[in-house]
Design a protein around this motif. Sequence first.
Motif, mmCIF file in Angstrom:
data_model
loop_
_atom_site.group_PDB
_atom_site.id
_atom_site.type_symbol
_atom_site.label_atom_id
_atom_site.label_comp_id
_atom_site.label_asym_id
_atom_site.label_seq_id
_atom_site.Cartn_x
_atom_site.Cartn_y
_atom_site.Cartn_z
ATOM 1 N N ARG A 1 45.431 40.135 36.496
ATOM 2 C CA ARG A 1 45.275 40.074 37.949
ATOM 3 C C ARG A 1 43.915 39.529 38.373
ATOM 4 N N THR A 2 42.934 39.674 37.517
ATOM 5 C CA THR A 2 41.584 39.229 37.841
ATOM 6 C C THR A 2 41.111 38.191 36.846
ATOM 7 N N GLY A 3 40.108 37.447 37.274
ATOM 8 C CA GLY A 3 39.496 36.453 36.411
ATOM 9 C C GLY A 3 38.007 36.410 36.650
ATOM 10 N N VAL A 4 37.305 35.818 35.714
ATOM 11 C CA VAL A 4 35.872 35.607 35.831
ATOM 12 C C VAL A 4 35.654 34.099 35.792
ATOM 13 N N ALA A 5 35.087 33.576 36.869
ATOM 14 C CA ALA A 5 34.785 32.148 36.958
ATOM 15 C C ALA A 5 33.275 31.969 36.847
ATOM 16 N N VAL A 6 32.850 31.004 36.032
ATOM 17 C CA VAL A 6 31.433 30.763 35.784
ATOM 18 C C VAL A 6 31.177 29.270 35.902
ATOM 19 N N GLY A 7 30.146 28.902 36.666
ATOM 20 C CA GLY A 7 29.818 27.492 36.795
ATOM 21 C C GLY A 7 28.369 27.281 37.180
ATOM 22 N N ASP A 8 27.915 26.063 36.965
ATOM 23 C CA ASP A 8 26.550 25.711 37.371
ATOM 24 C C ASP A 8 26.543 25.397 38.860
ATOM 25 N N LEU A 9 25.353 25.535 39.478
ATOM 26 C CA LEU A 9 25.247 25.377 40.924
ATOM 27 C C LEU A 9 23.887 24.812 41.303
ATOM 28 N N TYR A 10 23.895 23.847 42.205
ATOM 29 C CA TYR A 10 22.691 23.344 42.867
ATOM 30 C C TYR A 10 22.950 23.534 44.344
ATOM 31 N N PHE A 11 21.995 24.160 45.056
ATOM 32 C CA PHE A 11 22.271 24.554 46.429
ATOM 33 C C PHE A 11 21.009 24.481 47.278
ATOM 34 N N VAL A 12 21.167 23.964 48.479
ATOM 35 C CA VAL A 12 20.109 24.005 49.483
ATOM 36 C C VAL A 12 20.688 24.732 50.691
ATOM 37 N N ASP A 13 20.123 25.892 51.014
ATOM 38 C CA ASP A 13 20.590 26.696 52.136
ATOM 39 C C ASP A 13 20.228 25.981 53.439
ATOM 40 N N PRO A 14 21.209 25.702 54.305
ATOM 41 C CA PRO A 14 20.899 25.017 55.561
ATOM 42 C C PRO A 14 20.107 25.901 56.542
ATOM 43 N N ASN A 15 20.192 27.213 56.397
ATOM 44 C CA ASN A 15 19.471 28.163 57.256
ATOM 45 C C ASN A 15 18.832 29.245 56.387
ATOM 46 N N LEU B 1 35.525 46.495 41.085
ATOM 47 C CA LEU B 1 36.597 46.196 42.041
ATOM 48 C C LEU B 1 36.649 47.235 43.152
ATOM 49 N N ALA B 2 36.498 48.508 42.803
ATOM 50 C CA ALA B 2 36.507 49.564 43.817
ATOM 51 C C ALA B 2 35.344 49.379 44.782
ATOM 52 N N GLY B 3 34.167 49.064 44.254
ATOM 53 C CA GLY B 3 32.992 48.835 45.095
ATOM 54 C C GLY B 3 33.150 47.642 46.007
ATOM 55 N N ALA B 4 33.958 46.686 45.579
ATOM 56 C CA ALA B 4 34.210 45.490 46.390
ATOM 57 C C ALA B 4 35.331 45.710 47.400
ATOM 58 N N GLY B 5 35.932 46.910 47.388
ATOM 59 C CA GLY B 5 36.988 47.212 48.341
ATOM 60 C C GLY B 5 38.348 46.665 47.960
ATOM 61 N N VAL B 6 38.554 46.352 46.688
ATOM 62 C CA VAL B 6 39.841 45.825 46.233
ATOM 63 C C VAL B 6 40.750 47.006 45.925
ATOM 64 N N ALA B 7 41.942 47.000 46.507
ATOM 65 C CA ALA B 7 42.904 48.079 46.284
ATOM 66 C C ALA B 7 43.248 48.170 44.802
ATOM 67 N N SER B 8 43.348 49.396 44.325
ATOM 68 C CA SER B 8 43.645 49.637 42.913
ATOM 69 C C SER B 8 45.043 49.141 42.574
ATOM 70 N N ASP B 9 45.198 48.703 41.338
ATOM 71 C CA ASP B 9 46.460 48.165 40.847
ATOM 72 C C ASP B 9 46.583 48.597 39.389
ATOM 73 N N ARG C 1 44.250 47.389 32.502
ATOM 74 C CA ARG C 1 44.526 46.421 31.427
ATOM 75 C C ARG C 1 43.544 45.256 31.486
ATOM 76 N N ASP C 2 43.269 44.792 32.694
ATOM 77 C CA ASP C 2 42.295 43.713 32.855
ATOM 78 C C ASP C 2 40.907 44.146 32.393
ATOM 79 N N ALA C 3 40.524 45.368 32.754
ATOM 80 C CA ALA C 3 39.210 45.875 32.360
ATOM 81 C C ALA C 3 39.095 45.943 30.843
#
Length: 176
Positions: A9-23, A121-129, A134-136
């Motif tokens: 049900r869950t996944g971990v996505a990892v990627g590189d990032l270059y970012f300039v905050d407009p504000n 997930l609980a801290g993020a407010g995601v309903a338990s499933d 199994r994912d954990a």
Amino acid sequence: MLYVFGFERTGVAVGDLYFVDPNPPPGQEGAERGVRLEVRLLEHGPLPGSAYSARPITVARPVWRADLLESVDGPPGSFDRTHYHPALRGWEPGRRVFDRDLSAHPVEWVGARLAGLEALLAGAGVASDPADARDAEALRGCLAEIMDTVGRLLERVRRGELVRPPGGEPARVGWL
């Protein structure tokens, strides 16, 4: 570069990032670079054809994010912009949360949070499933591989192989 580790049900996505905050908030002006890791919900689509057809897979909304970032103008390895977002609202991350331990030991800190996926997930407010347990367990089984991926991406960012600035503004380069 994008890596996705998918479970039921869950996944971990990892990627590189270059970012300039407009504000940017005070003290956070200028470009940032590094690695973003998101815990995302996954969706399995129905088979569009025979039992042998490819299954549609959706890497859906993020529920938790860690940004292992540093100022482009700062010293490599400073992690001076490293922060996390304990809960996202829809697609929006909300405010940045800074933690000294996260900046001091980013890979280990993130690994410790991922090892407790149910609490994350609980801290993020995601309903338990029922799939969460199994994912954990599956995530803990490949945690070393995920964190190795994060470490390798950070090293490639430091060497200048990834997240090169784009030509022109606004600036955001990366999958996540």
